[in-house]
Design an enzyme around this catalytic site. Structure first.
Site, PDB file in Angstrom:
ATOM      1  N   MET A  43       0.848  -1.198   0.000  1.00  0.00           N
ATOM      2  CA  MET A  43       0.000   0.000   0.000  1.00  0.00           C
ATOM      3  C   MET A  43       0.880   1.243   0.000  1.00  0.00           C
ATOM      4  O   MET A  43       0.879   1.998  -0.951  1.00  0.00           O
ATOM      5  CB  MET A  43      -0.947  -0.023   1.197  1.00  0.00           C
ATOM      6  CG  MET A  43      -1.998   1.038   1.185  1.00  0.00           C
ATOM      7  SD  MET A  43      -3.420   0.660   2.247  1.00  0.00           S
ATOM      8  CE  MET A  43      -2.659   0.418   3.826  1.00  0.00           C
ATOM      9  N   CYS A  44       1.642   1.495   1.066  1.00  0.00           N
ATOM     10  CA  CYS A  44       2.624   2.583   1.167  1.00  0.00           C
ATOM     11  C   CYS A  44       1.976   3.965   1.246  1.00  0.00           C
ATOM     12  O   CYS A  44       0.877   4.192   0.739  1.00  0.00           O
ATOM     13  CB  CYS A  44       3.627   2.561   0.024  1.00  0.00           C
ATOM     14  SG  CYS A  44       4.578   1.040  -0.076  1.00  0.00           S
ATOM     15  N   GLY A  45       2.675   4.880   1.876  1.00  0.00           N
ATOM     16  CA  GLY A  45       2.221   6.265   1.997  1.00  0.00           C
ATOM     17  C   GLY A  45       3.308   7.230   1.582  1.00  0.00           C
ATOM     18  O   GLY A  45       4.492   7.033   1.896  1.00  0.00           O
ATOM     19  N   ARG A  87      -0.470   3.206   6.433  1.00  0.00           N
ATOM     20  CA  ARG A  87      -0.310   2.722   5.062  1.00  0.00           C
ATOM     21  C   ARG A  87       0.971   1.912   4.878  1.00  0.00           C
ATOM     22  O   ARG A  87       1.205   1.353   3.809  1.00  0.00           O
ATOM     23  CB  ARG A  87      -0.323   3.904   4.084  1.00  0.00           C
ATOM     24  CG  ARG A  87      -1.629   4.672   4.060  1.00  0.00           C
ATOM     25  CD  ARG A  87      -1.653   5.676   2.914  1.00  0.00           C
ATOM     26  NE  ARG A  87      -1.523   5.021   1.625  1.00  0.00           N
ATOM     27  CZ  ARG A  87      -2.541   4.506   0.939  1.00  0.00           C
ATOM     28  NH1 ARG A  87      -3.772   4.571   1.428  1.00  0.00           N
ATOM     29  NH2 ARG A  87      -2.340   3.928  -0.240  1.00  0.00           N
TER      30      ARG A  87
END
Length: 308
Positions: free
Chosen positions: A1-3, A32
Site C-alpha cells: 500500500m505505502c504512503g 499505510r
C-alpha cells in the site's frame, strides 16, 4: 500500500518548522506502511551545511535497528582516515550523515564511506539533501532521525508496506541515486525487470531488488543526460507499466505524476506559503493555512511540477 508525503515551502519564514510539519505528515501515513520509513530533507543546516557536500549512509545495509550501531565520532575518525582530510559526521538514528567542504567533492566522500564501511548503503548525496532510511515504525524512526528539529525548504517522505523486496534499509524509500535527487513511489511497476536489464547493460549499478529503485535509476539516468525532471517523467510514463503515484524532487523542483489508471491515491494542496502532496488528505490537515489552500486530486498522466 505505502504512503507518500511531500512539502515544498514557498515562504522562507516556515523553514524552521519543516521537520515539525514533515513529522506530522509522515506519522499520519503510518497506517499505510509500518515496516519502514524514510525521509529526504533539503537545506537543513546541521545535515547539509552551506558550502559543504553530504553523503547519507547506513553503515550496515542489512541492519534493522533504530540506531546505526556506529557512533558518529567513530565514523568521523574512520572516514577522515580513508579520505585523508577531516570529515564531520552527524548521528541521525539508523543513518549517519557525513559532510566535507564542497571542494572535496561527493565522489571522494562516497568512496571514503565505502572504503571504511564496505557493507554500507549510500542513502543519498549532494550539496543540499540528507536522506534518512531505516526499518521500523515510522513514529519511532522520526524520533530516531531527530526529524522534528529539522529545517529547510523541502522534504519528501515515505512509509512502506513491503511487496517487492526485503524489509531492509536498501528496500526503503526515498531512492536518492543521483546528486540531490530523490524519488518515492506508491504502487508497483510491472515491467521493472526488463528495464533493470537494460539499465544494467548500460552500466547502471543497483543497491536492491526493489522495483522503485528501477524508476529512480531511470529518472537519474535521464537527468544525467540533461533532461529536466518534467521531461524525464514524460519518458517514464511511456516506458513503465503498472500502477503508481510518484513524487520526485531535486534541489530546485518538486514533481508529482500518476499512471494512466490513477488507482493509487494522491492529493495535492497549494497555498501561497507552500505546496504539499500526500497519499491521503489526513496527512495535510496540520499544515498552516490548510483551510485556505486549493486542494485537488492530480489527474492521470499529468505532470505537476513546482520550482524554487
Amino acid at each position: 500500500m505505502c504512503g507518500i508525503v511531500g512539502l515544498h515551502l514557498r515562504n522562507p519564514a516556515l523553514q524552521p518548522r519543516l521537520g515539525e510539519l514533515l513529522t506530522q505528515m509522515l506519522c499520519e501515513m503510518q497506517d499505510r506502511g509500518a515496516d519502514s520509513a524514510g525521509i529526504a530533507v533539503y537545506g537543513d543546516p546541521r545535515w547539509s551545511p552551506a558550502g559543504h557536500v553530504t553523503v547519507s549512509f547506513v553503515p550496515d545495509a542489512a541492519a534493522t535497528g533504530l540506531g546505526s550501531g556506529t557512533p558518529a565520532t567513530t565514523a568521523a575518525g574512520a572516514l577522515t582516515a580513508a579520505l585523508g582530510s577531516a570529515v564531520e559526521v552527524v548521528d541521525a538514528g539508523p543513518t549517519l550523515v557525513a559532510h566535507v567542504p564542497a571542494e572535496v567533492g561527493t565522489d571522494a566522500l562516497r568512496a571514503a564511506v565505502l572504503e571504511a564501511y564496505p557493507d554500507a548503503l549510500v542513502a543519498g548525496f549532494g550539496a543540499d539533501v540528507a536522506v534518512l532510511k531505516g526499518v521500523g515504525h515510522p513514529r519511532d524512526l522520526a524520533e530516531a532521525y531527530g526529524l522534528p528539529a529539522a529545517q529547510g525548504w523541502q522534504g519528501v517522505g515515505h512509509t512502506r508496506m513491503a511487496t517487492e523486496s526485503a524489509v531492509t534499509p536498501g528496500g526503503c524509500h526515498p531512492y536518492a541515486v543521483g546528486p540531490d535527487q530523490c524519488l518515492v513511489h506508491n504502487g508497483s511497476f510491472s515491467n521493472h525487470a526488463s528495464i533493470r536489464r537494460d539499465l544494467v547493460a548500460a552500466g547502471v549499478e543497483f543497491d536492491s531488488m526493489n522495483d522503485t529503485e528501477v524508476g529512480a535509476r531511470f529518472v537519474a539516468d535521464r537527468l544525467a543526460a540533461g533532461l529536466t525532471v518534467e521531461t524525464a517523467l514524460k519518458e517514464l510514463l511511456t516506458t513503465f507499466d503498472g500502477f503508481y503515484t510518484l513524487l520526485v524532487a531535486d534541489s530546485d523542483s518538486f514533481a508529482v505524476v500518476r499512471d494512466a489508471i490513477a488507482c493509487k491515491p494522491a492529493v495535492i494542496a497549494e497555498h501561497d506559503d507552500w505546496v504539499a502532496m500526500a497519499s491521503e488528505y489526513r496527512a495535510l490537515v496540520g499544515l498552516p493555512g490548510i483551510a485556505e489552500a486549493r486542494i485537488y486530486e492530480p489527474e492521470p498522466e499529468r505532470i505537476y511540477a513546482w520550482t524554487r
